[in-house]
Design a protein around this motif. Structure first.
Motif, PDB file in Angstrom:
ATOM      1  N   PHE A  91      43.000 -61.728  27.117  1.00 24.72           N
ATOM      2  CA  PHE A  91      44.053 -60.908  26.511  1.00 24.72           C
ATOM      3  C   PHE A  91      44.069 -59.497  27.108  1.00 24.72           C
ATOM      4  O   PHE A  91      45.122 -58.985  27.508  1.00 24.72           O
ATOM      5  N   PHE A  92      42.896 -58.862  27.165  1.00 25.52           N
ATOM      6  CA  PHE A  92      42.835 -57.486  27.657  1.00 25.52           C
ATOM      7  C   PHE A  92      43.108 -57.413  29.161  1.00 25.52           C
ATOM      8  O   PHE A  92      43.722 -56.445  29.639  1.00 25.52           O
ATOM      9  N   ARG A  93      42.673 -58.417  29.915  1.00 26.34           N
ATOM     10  CA  ARG A  93      42.980 -58.429  31.345  1.00 26.34           C
ATOM     11  C   ARG A  93      44.492 -58.468  31.565  1.00 26.34           C
ATOM     12  O   ARG A  93      45.032 -57.730  32.383  1.00 26.34           O
ATOM     13  N   GLY A  94      45.164 -59.332  30.807  1.00 24.88           N
ATOM     14  CA  GLY A  94      46.618 -59.418  30.929  1.00 24.88           C
ATOM     15  C   GLY A  94      47.314 -58.150  30.465  1.00 24.88           C
ATOM     16  O   GLY A  94      48.261 -57.674  31.102  1.00 24.88           O
ATOM     17  N   ALA A  95      46.830 -57.577  29.352  1.00 21.81           N
ATOM     18  CA  ALA A  95      47.454 -56.382  28.791  1.00 21.81           C
ATOM     19  C   ALA A  95      47.375 -55.203  29.762  1.00 21.81           C
ATOM     20  O   ALA A  95      48.344 -54.443  29.909  1.00 21.81           O
ATOM     21  N   PHE A  96      46.230 -55.043  30.424  1.00 19.94           N
ATOM     22  CA  PHE A  96      46.081 -53.915  31.347  1.00 19.94           C
ATOM     23  C   PHE A  96      46.704 -54.200  32.715  1.00 19.94           C
ATOM     24  O   PHE A  96      47.032 -53.255  33.441  1.00 19.94           O
ATOM     25  N   TYR A  97      46.862 -55.485  33.058  1.00 21.13           N
ATOM     26  CA  TYR A  97      47.396 -55.811  34.377  1.00 21.13           C
ATOM     27  C   TYR A  97      48.924 -55.827  34.403  1.00 21.13           C
ATOM     28  O   TYR A  97      49.525 -55.585  35.447  1.00 21.13           O
ATOM     29  N   ILE A  98      49.566 -56.084  33.262  1.00 21.55           N
ATOM     30  CA  ILE A  98      51.032 -56.160  33.211  1.00 21.55           C
ATOM     31  C   ILE A  98      51.713 -54.878  33.707  1.00 21.55           C
ATOM     32  O   ILE A  98      52.694 -54.956  34.456  1.00 21.55           O
TER      33      ILE A  98
END
Length: 305
Positions: free
Chosen positions: A118-125
């Motif tokens: 979740f956090f990887r996606g949130a920061f990568y978007i």
């Protein structure tokens, strides 16, 4: 035929034999090389040659001036200001990106797989969205009349600030926007590096009585050195090429306080039609990036990993 010439002919024949033997492999990589030559190498060489000419819209009527373009740009206060700003952007944004992304990666690493995803996606978007899209969002946040920042200041009875139209704040506004989309990729890389640290090393540190903080500073971070150097190299190149955020937010102003070298190249070439001068600025930027990259590669070779 001399012995040296025979040796050259033998090597050429051996090379031709290897090419014939692996022609299918060369066929697959040929499109990539052709694209690189057509869209990267040829334009680069043409830009370097154009930097020695005085040229405008009619490039065929260019006039050879030698190194005069380089003398002119180093005597141009706008170029000096843009160069200074570019170096300052790099010295501020790159360390901030590395520190913030490493701290976030260290906080995300102990979480479960679903939480990490979740956090990887949130920061990568934001990095996928790009600087142009985020700049539009930040234009609303920085708006002096109804922007979020000035609304928060108003709650504390502080006067509104012209975030992107005043000299002290426009530079920092650009830095803030760039930071919002540059931390995502380093977080992914640091998390991958942390996942690659052998658990045996951490267990040995625990047996020796190391606290969590000590394991972070004396085990995890030193073992992340190869990843850290890669992040420094890529972020330095990225920030040196900064221009889209400046174009969307400040247009280089006020009074060139937020200008950068790449945006100056855009202004010089496509707004003022001075292609020779713009090419000379581009060559200077190329040399600067190569200099910093070679330093970082030297540090990378010195790593034990």
């Amino acid at each position: 035929m001399s012995k040296q010439e025979k040796g050259i002919v033998t090597r050429i024949k051996a090379l031709a034999h290897e090419i014939r033997k692996g022609w299918t492999g060369y066929l697959f990589i040929a499109p990539g090389y052709i694209a690189f030559i057509a869209f990267m190498l040829v334009p680069l060489l043409f830009a370097i040659s154009l930097s020695f000419y005085e040229s405008s819209f009619n490039i065929s009527a260019r006039e050879f001036v030698g190194f005069k373009q380089y003398v002119r740009i180093f005597n141009d206060p706008v170029f000096i200001k843009a160069l200074t700003n570019t170096v300052m952007y790099t010295l501020i944004i790159v360390p901030a990106t590395v520190i913030i992304s490493m701290i976030l990666a260290l906080l995300i690493d102990p979480l479960g797989l679903k939480s990490q995803a979740f956090f990887r996606g949130a920061f990568y978007i934001p990095g996928v969205a790009g600087g142009v899209v985020l700049s539009v969002v930040w234009l609303w946040i920085f708006n002096p009349t109804y922007g979020l920042f000035n609304y928060i200041l108003g709650l504390f009875h502080i006067e509104p600030i012209m975030w992107i139209a005043s000299a002290p704040f426009s530079f920092w506004a650009v830095c803030i926007v760039v930071l919002t989309f540059t931390v995502g990729q380093p977080i992914i890389l640091f998390l991958a590096g942390l996942a690659g640290i052998p658990q045996d090393i951490l267990d040995a540190a625990t047996v020796d009585g190391a606290s969590g903080l000590q394991k972070t500073f004396f085990v995890r971070i030193p073992l992340l050195r190869p990843v850290l150097l890669f992040v420094l190299a890529t972020q330095t190149i990225q920030v040196f090429q900064l221009w889209e955020v400046i174009y969307m937010l400040t247009n280089g102003g006020p009074y060139n306080t937020s200008n950068s070298l790449v945006f100056l190249i855009f202004q010089t070439a496509f707004m003022n039609a001075k292609y020779g001068k713009a090419s000379a600025i581009g060559v200077v930027l190329l040399v600067i990036i190569l200099f910093f990259t070679l330093i970082q590669l030297k540090l990378w070779k010195d790593t034990d990993v």
